[in-house]
Design an enzyme around this catalytic site. Structure first.
Site, PDB file in Angstrom:
ATOM      1  N   ALA A 164      59.156   6.560   2.199  1.00 46.99           N
ATOM      2  CA  ALA A 164      59.778   7.655   1.459  1.00 46.99           C
ATOM      3  C   ALA A 164      59.082   8.953   1.806  1.00 46.99           C
ATOM      4  O   ALA A 164      57.923   8.967   2.210  1.00 46.99           O
ATOM      5  CB  ALA A 164      59.698   7.404  -0.045  1.00 46.99           C
ATOM      6  N   GLY A 167      58.393  16.378  -1.303  1.00 46.41           N
ATOM      7  CA  GLY A 167      57.843  17.699  -1.055  1.00 46.41           C
ATOM      8  C   GLY A 167      56.341  17.727  -1.039  1.00 46.41           C
ATOM      9  O   GLY A 167      55.748  18.675  -0.540  1.00 46.41           O
ATOM     10  N   ALA A 169      54.275  14.552  -0.508  1.00 45.23           N
ATOM     11  CA  ALA A 169      53.656  13.457   0.224  1.00 45.23           C
ATOM     12  C   ALA A 169      54.704  12.640   0.946  1.00 45.23           C
ATOM     13  O   ALA A 169      55.899  12.708   0.649  1.00 45.23           O
ATOM     14  CB  ALA A 169      52.858  12.562  -0.729  1.00 45.23           C
ATOM     15  N   VAL A 171      55.204   8.518   2.118  1.00 40.94           N
ATOM     16  CA  VAL A 171      54.702   7.185   1.809  1.00 40.94           C
ATOM     17  C   VAL A 171      55.088   6.228   2.933  1.00 40.94           C
ATOM     18  O   VAL A 171      56.223   6.221   3.400  1.00 40.94           O
ATOM     19  CB  VAL A 171      55.261   6.682   0.463  1.00 40.94           C
ATOM     20  CG1 VAL A 171      54.690   5.317   0.132  1.00 40.94           C
ATOM     21  CG2 VAL A 171      54.933   7.669  -0.628  1.00 40.94           C
ATOM     22  N   ASP A 280      54.010  12.787 -16.416  1.00 42.28           N
ATOM     23  CA  ASP A 280      55.335  12.668 -15.792  1.00 42.28           C
ATOM     24  C   ASP A 280      55.932  11.286 -16.044  1.00 42.28           C
ATOM     25  O   ASP A 280      56.400  10.624 -15.119  1.00 42.28           O
ATOM     26  CB  ASP A 280      55.236  12.951 -14.289  1.00 42.28           C
ATOM     27  CG  ASP A 280      56.602  13.285 -13.690  1.00 42.28           C
ATOM     28  OD1 ASP A 280      57.518  13.635 -14.459  1.00 42.28           O
ATOM     29  OD2 ASP A 280      56.764  13.183 -12.460  1.00 42.28           O
TER      30      ASP A 280
END
Length: 767
Positions: A164, A167, A169, A171, A280
């Site tokens: 993935a 904006g 990082a 992965v 979050d």
């Protein structure tokens, strides 16, 4: 067209064209700067790697089919749209990425965006008047190739595939050659290294997250740097994130919702105990494995990004639908901020939508700050009151109204869940899964992370790269264009703000308390606001009459706000419960549940009802009374104790009367007595002054007087025969021999036929 809309349209057209050209020129300058570092991976193509937008990637277990969340499908379009306006296109990456090469394993890939600072000077424009777009390398396979794939990070983690990209990082699926296991590696984008505050905070949060070892927390194994960019190594989890499950099912059962909330509270309780705040909590950050415990991802990383964003841009990163009001107003978070987000997530699991879902981003933020969320039962009436109260307590506007800690909330949840019937736990909201574009748009607004303005934040000096010297002939036009654009935009923005959020957007609520519902709704029609009706019982206001409104009459409300009318249902009437054979504690509990109170309490003796249980109640069970009525009760004192009267020496009649009067039963018998007169009580059992209970027996013995016997006729009997006959009759014999001629009894004294007491002496005369 209103003046504010015309001004905004002009500002938009001028600003977009100017900033687009300016950013393109600035980008060409930076390409020639030769700044070292690993470039961020190129954006994926339609047939390339998994796509990670504002809500990341969810891949299926099939290696040939990418199943993406509907939230992420438009992320690149949104990014390019923001960039053309001079805004930061990078949005938050989803915390979950499922590997298509690892049987659907989920990688924790969460990241909150730190906006990049661009050079705000017109001097960064290229000297050339036009930008050559013909030399784009979009079709070049080399440009699309990720430079980290195939690389070994930290001398042990071999990068094998892209999972993935967001904006903040990227992965990757990697293999830990030292421990021989698959892992997820999250590599921060190189531009973040420019923010020293972010790098330090990222390292601290990573170390804190690594200390959280719990079945409900995604484990952080390692951290380090590669080509100047920080990275994390985390576990892979086989399953899906909660957002994917909500998209496919619409809503969850009550039991599933409470079970997932319980697991998240376990994770939050551990993290808060270590001083780690998540900031979050949302469905994208909750992993639901195919087997095992629900896991929470990305502890602390959202805080790192948001702090740097607030310090550099005056904004806080967060997901609007789940963001606690204090994070937006003050950028201050504690454990109760996570509880707010969890309450919103539980609301969504139960109802299939978040509160205020149809509002815009800033209207949603304003609603969270000014309004209580509606109870879930407003959408699904079957949801029990205790669940309503728990959800609303978690998502209270004021942190002080929320549970004091995740541990306290967990205890409340366990108690509530254990008391709900199985039939109710299996119910779920009838919500359709996400299938069309309209639903996709709503979910995208709900789940994406954006930057919101924060009050009282201090701007910091932006980081600038040294631009190439532009031609002097371009400086003046660009400066003039910039000033004109900013002035027009400022005027349009102020006009828009005044009528949308400023004083011009508020209206006064009329005083409609005491009016009928129909009259109140008619009075509010000219305001064009949303009107909600909430009914409640009232002991004073008649049924159907408006008690009050929220906001109350005379207060102001935003033109897009909501006015709630509190309408009376009249006096609440309840049914009196049956209290038969109940103890005092059970009676109080039943009356409390029926909204009644105990009135006068008296006690009486009762032969059948045990001590401490109810004998009678007033009003009787089944009657309908006012909710605050009292119920008088008569409680049993058990069997009545009685002192046995002493009746020895009384006549039989007197004794029977004395015993019967005190409530005891008489059992009598008779005996001869030489000492007690006939008809008088000789003895009793139990004795006088002993304690017995009503209807218990008392035995008395009544004298028959001395026993009498008739003197038998023994005349002409021999002395021996006469003696034997008299003794057999219970008499004593005395012999009087005058002379002896024939040796027989001539007479007796007393004579034969006389009645004498048993034991009396009879004299016989022998001749």
């Amino acid at each position: 067209m209103p003046l504010c809309e015309i001004s905004m349209a002009i500002a938009y057209n001028l600003g977009v064209g100017f900033f687009k050209d300016w950013r393109e020129l600035a980008a060409q300058d930076q390409e020639g700067s030769g700044k070292p570092g690993v470039p961020p991976p190129p954006p994926p193509t339609d047939s390339g790697d998994a796509e990670a937008g504002s809500e990341g990637v969810v891949a299926s277990n099939s290696p040939n089919e990418d199943v993406r969340s509907p939230v992420s499908s438009d992320s690149h379009d949104d990014a390019s749209h923001l960039e053309s306006h001079g805004e930061d296109p990078n949005l938050d990456a989803d915390p979950i990425a499922n590997s298509t090469d690892s049987a659907g394993e989920i990688a924790d890939a969460a990241s909150a965006d730190v906006p990049q600072n661009t050079d705000d000077s017109a001097e960064s424009a290229d000297e050339d008047d036009s930008v050559d777009d013909d030399n784009s390398d979009e079709g070049d396979p080399v440009a699309l190739r990720d430079p980290l794939i195939g690389m070994k990070v930290g001398d042990r983690y071999r990068i094998e595939d892209l999972l993935a990209r967001g904006g903040m990082a990227t992965v990757y699926y990697a293999y830990d050659e030292r421990l021989e296991r698959p892992v997820a590696v999250k590599v921060m984008h190189p531009h973040l290294a420019e923010y020293s505050n972010f790098v330090d905070r990222f390292r601290r949060e990573a170390r804190s997250a690594a200390r959280l070892i719990h079945p409900s927390v995604v484990t952080v194994f390692d951290q380090g740097t590669v080509a100047g960019s920080g990275y994390l190594v985390m576990e892979l989890v086989n399953g899906h994130n909660l957002r994917a499950i909500l998209n496919s099912e619409g809503a969850l059962t009550l039991d599933q919702s409470l079970a997932i909330t319980e697991s998240v509270l376990h994770a939050l309780s551990l993290a808060h105990g270590h001083g780690v705040i998540h900031r979050d909590i949302k469905p994208e950050n909750v992993l639901v494995p195919n087997e095992g415990t629900v896991k929470v991802a990305d502890f602390g990383l959202a805080g790192a990004a948001s702090d740097v964003s607030a310090a550099t841009t005056g904004s806080v990163m967060g997901t609007v639908a789940y963001l606690a009001p204090e994070l937006v107003s003050e950028n201050e978070a504690d454990a109760r901020s996570d509880l707010f987000s969890l309450g919103i997530m539980l609301y969504e699991m139960l109802t299939g939508q978040t509160p205020f879902e149809d509002l815009s981003v800033y209207q949603t933020v304003k609603a969270h700050a000014e309004q209580d969320i509606p109870a879930p039962s407003k959408l699904e009436s079957w949801i029990p009151t205790e669940v309503d109260e728990f959800v609303c307590a978690l998502a209270s506007r004021e942190p002080s109204d929320r549970p004091s800690s995740a541990h306290d909330a967990l205890e409340q949840l366990v108690r509530i869940r254990s008391q709900l019937p199985a039939s109710l736990l299996e119910r779920r909201a009838d919500v359709q899964p996400v299938e069309n574009s309209e639903q996709t748009d709503r979910i995208k607004l709900r789940g994406e992370t954006i930057a919101l303005p924060v009050a009282n934040t201090k701007p910091t000096q932006s980081v600038r790269t040294k631009p190439r010297e532009p031609k002097k002939r371009r400086r003046t036009p660009l400066i003039i264009a910039t000033i004109i654009t900013l002035l027009i935009a400022a005027g349009a923005s102020f006009t828009w703000w005044w009528f949308e959020y400023g004083p011009g957007s508020y209206i006064t609520v009329p005083n409609i308390a005491g009016a009928t519902l129909e009259e109140g709704q008619k009075a509010l029609e000219p305001l064009n606001v949303q009107v909600l009706v909430e009914e409640r019982f009232d002991d004073v206001v008649p049924e159907g009459i408006i008690i009050d409104s929220r906001p109350t009459g005379g207060d102001q409300v935003h033109k897009s706000g909501v006015i709630t009318l509190l309408v009376s249902k009249g006096v609440e009437m309840v049914e009196v419960p049956d209290l038969s054979n109940k103890t005092s504690e059970e009676i109080d509990e039943l009356l409390k549940g029926a909204k009644l109170t105990r009135g006068d309490t008296t006690e009486e003796y009762h032969e059948q009802i045990p001590q401490g249980q109810l004998i009678s109640q007033t009003p009787a069970s089944g009657e309908t009374v006012k909710h605050d009525s009292t119920v008088s009760v008569v409680m049993s004192k058990g069997r009545e104790p009685i002192t046995v009267p002493s009746v020895v020496g009384m006549t039989a009649e007197q004794a029977q009367q004395a015993i019967s009067e005190v409530g005891l039963q008489v059992q009598s018998s008779e005996e001869f007595s030489d000492d007690v007169e006939k008809g008088v009580v000789i003895s009793q059992d139990p004795a006088g002054d002993e304690t017995r209970y009503r209807t218990d027996p008392v035995s008395i013995v009544i004298s028959k007087g001395p026993e009498m016997v008739e003197v038998p006729n023994v005349v002409r009997m021999s002395p021996e025969e006469a003696t034997a006959t008299l003794e057999a009759a219970g008499l004593k014999v005395e012999v009087d021999q005058v002379f002896q001629v024939v040796n027989i009894v001539a007479t007796t004294n007393p004579p034969a036929g006389t009645m004498v007491k048993v034991g009396s002496t009879v004299t016989i005369r022998i001749i």
